[in-house]
Design a protein around this motif. Structure first.
Motif, short mmCIF file in Angstrom:
data_model
loop_
_atom_site.label_atom_id
_atom_site.label_comp_id
_atom_site.label_asym_id
_atom_site.label_seq_id
_atom_site.Cartn_x
_atom_site.Cartn_y
_atom_site.Cartn_z
N SER A 1 0.84 -1.20 0.00
CA SER A 1 0.00 0.00 0.00
C SER A 1 0.87 1.26 0.00
O SER A 1 0.49 2.29 -0.58
CB SER A 1 -0.97 0.01 1.19
OG SER A 1 -0.28 0.18 2.41
N LYS B 1 1.93 1.63 -3.59
CA LYS B 1 0.78 2.11 -4.35
C LYS B 1 0.64 3.63 -4.23
O LYS B 1 0.37 4.33 -5.21
CB LYS B 1 -0.48 1.40 -3.83
CG LYS B 1 -1.61 1.32 -4.78
CD LYS B 1 -2.64 0.34 -4.21
CE LYS B 1 -3.99 0.62 -4.76
NZ LYS B 1 -5.02 -0.22 -4.21
N LYS B 2 0.86 4.15 -3.04
CA LYS B 2 0.76 5.59 -2.82
C LYS B 2 1.90 6.32 -3.54
O LYS B 2 1.69 7.36 -4.15
CB LYS B 2 0.79 5.90 -1.33
CG LYS B 2 0.41 7.33 -1.02
CD LYS B 2 0.06 7.44 0.42
CE LYS B 2 -0.48 8.80 0.73
NZ LYS B 2 -0.76 8.96 2.15
N TYR B 3 3.10 5.76 -3.48
CA TYR B 3 4.23 6.35 -4.21
C TYR B 3 3.94 6.36 -5.71
O TYR B 3 4.27 7.32 -6.41
CB TYR B 3 5.52 5.60 -3.91
CG TYR B 3 6.25 6.08 -2.68
CD1 TYR B 3 7.34 6.92 -2.78
CD2 TYR B 3 5.83 5.70 -1.41
CE1 TYR B 3 8.02 7.36 -1.65
CE2 TYR B 3 6.49 6.14 -0.27
CZ TYR B 3 7.59 6.97 -0.40
OH TYR B 3 8.25 7.42 0.71
N LYS B 4 3.36 5.28 -6.20
CA LYS B 4 3.00 5.21 -7.63
C LYS B 4 2.03 6.33 -8.00
O LYS B 4 2.16 6.97 -9.04
CB LYS B 4 2.39 3.85 -7.98
CG LYS B 4 3.40 2.73 -8.06
CD LYS B 4 2.74 1.41 -8.39
CE LYS B 4 2.41 1.39 -9.85
NZ LYS B 4 2.92 0.31 -10.63
N LYS B 5 1.06 6.57 -7.15
CA LYS B 5 0.06 7.61 -7.37
C LYS B 5 0.73 8.98 -7.52
O LYS B 5 0.38 9.76 -8.40
CB LYS B 5 -0.91 7.62 -6.19
CG LYS B 5 -1.91 8.74 -6.19
CD LYS B 5 -2.78 8.67 -4.93
CE LYS B 5 -3.46 9.99 -4.67
NZ LYS B 5 -4.11 10.03 -3.36
N TYR B 6 1.72 9.26 -6.68
CA TYR B 6 2.39 10.56 -6.70
C TYR B 6 3.45 10.67 -7.80
O TYR B 6 3.90 11.76 -8.11
CB TYR B 6 3.03 10.86 -5.35
CG TYR B 6 2.04 11.15 -4.25
CD1 TYR B 6 0.93 11.95 -4.47
CD2 TYR B 6 2.21 10.62 -2.99
CE1 TYR B 6 0.01 12.21 -3.47
CE2 TYR B 6 1.30 10.88 -1.97
CZ TYR B 6 0.21 11.68 -2.22
OH TYR B 6 -0.68 11.94 -1.22
N TYR C 1 3.61 7.77 3.37
CA TYR C 1 4.39 8.41 2.31
C TYR C 1 5.37 9.40 2.92
O TYR C 1 4.99 10.27 3.71
CB TYR C 1 3.46 9.13 1.34
CG TYR C 1 4.17 9.83 0.21
CD1 TYR C 1 4.60 9.12 -0.90
CD2 TYR C 1 4.40 11.20 0.24
CE1 TYR C 1 5.26 9.75 -1.95
CE2 TYR C 1 5.05 11.85 -0.80
CZ TYR C 1 5.48 11.12 -1.89
OH TYR C 1 6.14 11.75 -2.92
N ASN D 1 -2.65 6.15 5.70
CA ASN D 1 -2.70 7.16 4.65
C ASN D 1 -2.15 8.52 5.08
O ASN D 1 -2.73 9.55 4.80
CB ASN D 1 -4.15 7.31 4.15
CG ASN D 1 -4.22 7.92 2.78
OD1 ASN D 1 -3.35 7.70 1.95
ND2 ASN D 1 -5.24 8.73 2.55
N ASN E 1 2.55 6.98 -11.81
CA ASN E 1 2.41 5.55 -12.04
C ASN E 1 3.69 4.87 -12.55
O ASN E 1 3.63 3.96 -13.37
CB ASN E 1 1.23 5.26 -12.97
CG ASN E 1 0.43 4.09 -12.49
OD1 ASN E 1 0.54 3.67 -11.35
ND2 ASN E 1 -0.39 3.55 -13.38
#
Length: 183
Positions: A6, A9-14, A85, A103, A17
């Motif tokens: 997770s 996933k958050k790093y990917k979002k920022y 993050y 989060n 991708n």
């Protein structure tokens, strides 16, 4: 390792991708989180005591190497929720007794530590969806509610109700804008 996924996933979002392997190799915050998640898993496992202690010795050595390389110190005994993050590396200290919800985002130079005297001595409990700006210090036996924002260079020494934005030294509530636009 579900929490580490997770985090990725958050790093990917920022990052627009980017591939997970690229993120893991290029973000010091993820290095520190990886070591923390593995070490914390060992600490919380039901492994026999002798084996656990032996593994934790290696985990502490690994954590110290990462701390020297990245300037991020996260004790394996801290409790950090999923989707954590670290925006920029360097100067980050998270006390061994700290509790951080799901989060949450923190920036460089953040200290989450112990402070106070007598019954007021302790370590913060930080809720879910909290954004902590650069060089903020959050100390003492306090609770930082869900969806809070701590402005850069602030010193938080008192509990903060959910959905508040705090700023200053010592930090005071400046508005009730949530962290929604920061996370």
């Amino acid at each position: 390792m579900g929490k580490f996924y997770s985090d990725i996933k958050k790093y990917k979002k920022y990052s627009g991708n980017k591939l997970a392997i690229v993120l893991v190799l290029s973000h010091q915050g993820l290095w520190a989180l990886c070591v923390y998640r593995i070490s914390n898993s060992i600490y919380n496992s039901r492994t026999p005591r002798f084996i656990k202690q032996l593994l934790l010795v290696f985990a502490v050595i690994w954590q110290k190497i990462i701390e020297i390389l990245t300037g991020i110190s996260i004790s394996y005994t801290a409790q950090i929720g999923s989707g954590f993050y670290i925006g920029h590396f360097g100067g980050i200290i998270i006390n061994a007794s700290a509790i951080i919800g799901d989060n949450c985002n923190i920036s460089q130079g953040v200290t989450i530590g112990v402070s106070g005297r007598g019954e007021k001595r302790g370590v913060p409990v930080i809720g879910d969806n909290v954004y902590i700006g650069a060089n903020a210090v959050i100390v003492g036996k306090i609770v930082l509610g869900d969806n809070c924002v701590v402005a850069a260079n602030s010193l938080v020494v008192s509990s903060v109700e959910p959905n508040a934005t705090v700023m200053g030294v010592p930090a005071i509530v400046i508005n009730n804008n949530t962290s929604k636009d920061y996370i």
